[in-house]
Enzyme design. Structure first.
Site, short mmCIF file in Angstrom:
data_model
loop_
_atom_site.label_atom_id
_atom_site.label_comp_id
_atom_site.label_asym_id
_atom_site.label_seq_id
_atom_site.Cartn_x
_atom_site.Cartn_y
_atom_site.Cartn_z
N ASP A 235 14.99 17.25 -49.52
CA ASP A 235 13.75 17.04 -48.77
C ASP A 235 13.18 15.64 -49.06
O ASP A 235 13.16 15.20 -50.22
CB ASP A 235 12.74 18.10 -49.23
CG ASP A 235 11.43 18.03 -48.47
OD1 ASP A 235 11.46 18.25 -47.25
OD2 ASP A 235 10.39 17.74 -49.09
N GLU A 295 17.27 14.57 -45.68
CA GLU A 295 16.22 14.37 -44.69
C GLU A 295 15.91 12.88 -44.69
O GLU A 295 15.09 12.39 -45.47
CB GLU A 295 14.96 15.17 -45.03
CG GLU A 295 14.01 15.18 -43.85
CD GLU A 295 12.56 15.42 -44.20
OE1 GLU A 295 11.75 15.55 -43.26
OE2 GLU A 295 12.19 15.44 -45.38
#
Ligand code: NOJ
Length: 568
Positions: A235, A295
């Protein structure tokens, strides 16, 4: 005597040679099973599950791990090889799991560690890999590390987060703005200092310059690998490091949706130091034949290349979000972006929807031909050279359904940013399994309302309909798993001046495929004379409606798809 010694030496040498060859072959087959010389994650189709919204086994209105386990057969049948589960760790749920308070457990809302182990075992039986979402940039403010960190300036974990004095009373250390609104600094009266948070104040940033943080986080990955996980989606990797001098970011004209001045995040994102961390995480991943997905919000392919690392020693699958910025059905724009990512230094990763962006069904849909367009998009990103990551519900044509009243908004950024920023609830609504109340997701009131389209777009009905979006996804995915050209073949753009039809070849050693995608609302006839490339005309493998090939001419219905086998 001498002879005996040299014989022994020779025997030892042969033994070592045989052993190392055997080991090498085993190591290779572990990382490159099956076709060509590709790794498992290059051939796998990934599928993102937002666990709150997938399937609710205990009927409390929120999805859970047992719910996911109960749907593994559906996923297998669909053609999914790996599921990425958005964070399911203990969390106060301020950012619905992206605020982790314990990295080595499961939130009771989703079940137990035993439920996870069972899910992993059942997935393994079906050949499905599990990818967890690793929130690397920040923890929850309720994590033990942060609770200790904020307790005093001399606490053991003080330097695990980023604490600084204000510029002066009431003034934060610099001008950095949080991505979720307001200053990125939160004053804490216990120790009279500010801590840094790129996202919500309840998500303090970890200090990755501290080796203890690095060791603890690397150990988290080892812990999950031992629980059968095949990799992580990392993330917000762009935000791992900040300038230690806290230089102010350049201010840009205008205000964002939260009313803050716009800034270029020059000193708090994409710092070069983050690559060393990624190389370290990759080393650990390699010990487990695991994959790291990133990401990665990159501005261009040069930036994307940095995330693959030199000699591909960082992320195997940094997501190319630039693909999602092609927001209209424009063959020219897609061609450009596909060519760019096809020339990248690593294996491409294609995403068209996720839990943070408006679903592709609405981004490309014109309100009248959305189902055809959903098939068109499947025909595109599932046949390109690279790994696709699907988002739950995309395969049935789920629609983004945002709240219409501020008081119904669950995502905090929707409440602070209303009405300009309505938040991300719209793309996180419950999976539509059938026509019953709550779409078969739960018998209780779901945490987000089920969209009215559940009546027309749901798994049960679409499985029965050979023309449904779901049936089309299944056909394309089946083809993708068996056709060598689609798995391994090169990508070559065709008819580059065609303004309506995007077409390309995928060619491997033994097979060749033609893909033609009509991005217009009118029928198109396209002449593909591929004899100069050594191919005769195409034979249909998968096509929508009346799309077909006759001789060299492919006729495509409005928004039609034609995928055909070429022979030499
Ligand atoms: C990216 C995630 O995809 C998003 O949902 C989350 O809010 C932020 N990172 C913060 O973790």
């Amino acid at each position: 005597m001498r002879q005996a010694a040299s014989r022994i030496l020779m025997l030892v040498f042969i033994f070592c040679l045989v052993f190392s060859l055997h080991y090498k072959v085993r190591a290779q087959s572990a990382s490159k099973p099956g076709v060509a010389d590709h790794s498992w994650w290059q051939h796998a189709v990934f599928y993102e599950i937002y666990p709150r919204s997938f399937a609710d086994s205990n009927n409390d209105g929120v999805g859970d791990l047992k719910g996911i386990t109960s749907k593994l057969d559906y996923l297998k049948d669909l053609g999914v090889d790996a599921i990425w589960i958005s964070p399911c760790f203990p969390s106060p749920q301020i950012d619905f799991g992206y605020d982790v308070s314990d990295y080595e457990n499961i939130d009771p809302m989703y079940g137990t560690l035993a439920d996870f182990d069972n899910l992993a075992a059942e997935a393994r039986k079906r050949g499905i890999h599990i990818i967890l979402d690793f929130v690397v940039n920040h923890t929850s403010d309720q994590h033990q590390w942060f609770l200790d960190s904020k307790s005093s300036r001399t606490s053991e974990h003080r330097d695990w987060y980023i604490w600084r004095d204000g510029k002066s009373t009431g003034r934060p250390p610099n001008n950095w703005i949080s991505d979720f609104g307001g200053s990125a600094w939160q004053f804490d009266p216990t120790t009279n200092q500010y801590y840094y948070h790129y996202f919500y104040p309840q998500q303090p940033d970890l200090n990755w310059r501290n080796p203890a943080v690095k060791d603890a986080m690397f150990d988290v990955t080892r812990w999950w690998y031992k629980h059968g996980v095949s990799g992580f989606r990392l993330d917000a990797v762009d935000t791992l490091f900040e300038d230690p001098n806290l230089t102010d970011n350049p201010v840009l004209p205008g205000k964002n949706a939260f009313g803050d001045p716009k800034e270029a995040n020059r000193y708090n994102t994409k710092l070069p130091e983050l690559h060393e961390t990624l190389r370290g995480l990759r080393k650990v991943a390699d010990e487990y034949n695991a994959v790291l997905i990133g990401e990665t919000w990159t501005a261009d392919i040069a930036e994307l290349n940095l995330y693959y690392g030199q000699g591909n020693n960082e992320l195997q699958l940094p997501m190319d979000f630039l693909f999602t910025t092609v927001n209209k059905l424009s063959p020219a724009d897609f061609r450009k972006q596909i060519a760019a990512v096809d020339s990248a230094s690593g294996w491409p990763t294609f995403v068209i929807s996720n839990h943070d962006i408006v679903r592709s069904y609405d981004r490309y849909g014109d309100g009248q031909h959305n189902d055809q367009i959903a098939k068109l998009m499947a025909g595109l990103y599932l046949t390109l050279r690279g790994t696709p990551i699907m988002y739950y519900g995309e395969e049935i044509g789920m629609k983004t359904t945002p709240p219409t009243r501020k008081e119904d908004v669950k995502d905090p950024i929707g409440r602070t940013g209303w009405p300009k920023e309505k938040g991300r609830d719209g793309e996180r609504t419950p999976m539509q399994w059938d026509e019953t109340s709550n779409a078969g997701f739960s018998t209780a009131k779901p945490w987000l309302p089920v969209p009215p389209t559940a009546q027309t777009h749901n798994v049960a009905d679409e499985l029965k309909d050979p023309d449904s979006v779901l049936s089309f996804y299944k056909k394309v995915l089946k083809l993708r798993h068996t056709n060598k050209a689609l798995l391994d073949g090169s990508y070559t753009a065709l008819n580059q001046n065609d303004q309506n039809v995007l077409s390309y070849l995928r060619v491997s050693k033994d097979q060749a495929v033609l893909v033609a995608l009509n991005m217009s609302g009118a029928q198109q006839k396209v002449n593909f004379d591929l004899s100069a490339r050594g191919f005769s005309s195409a034979k249909s493998l998968v096509a929508t409606g009346k799309s077909e090939a006759k001789g060299n001419v492919v006729t495509l219905e409005p928004y039609g798809v034609f995928i055909g086998q070429l022979s030499k």
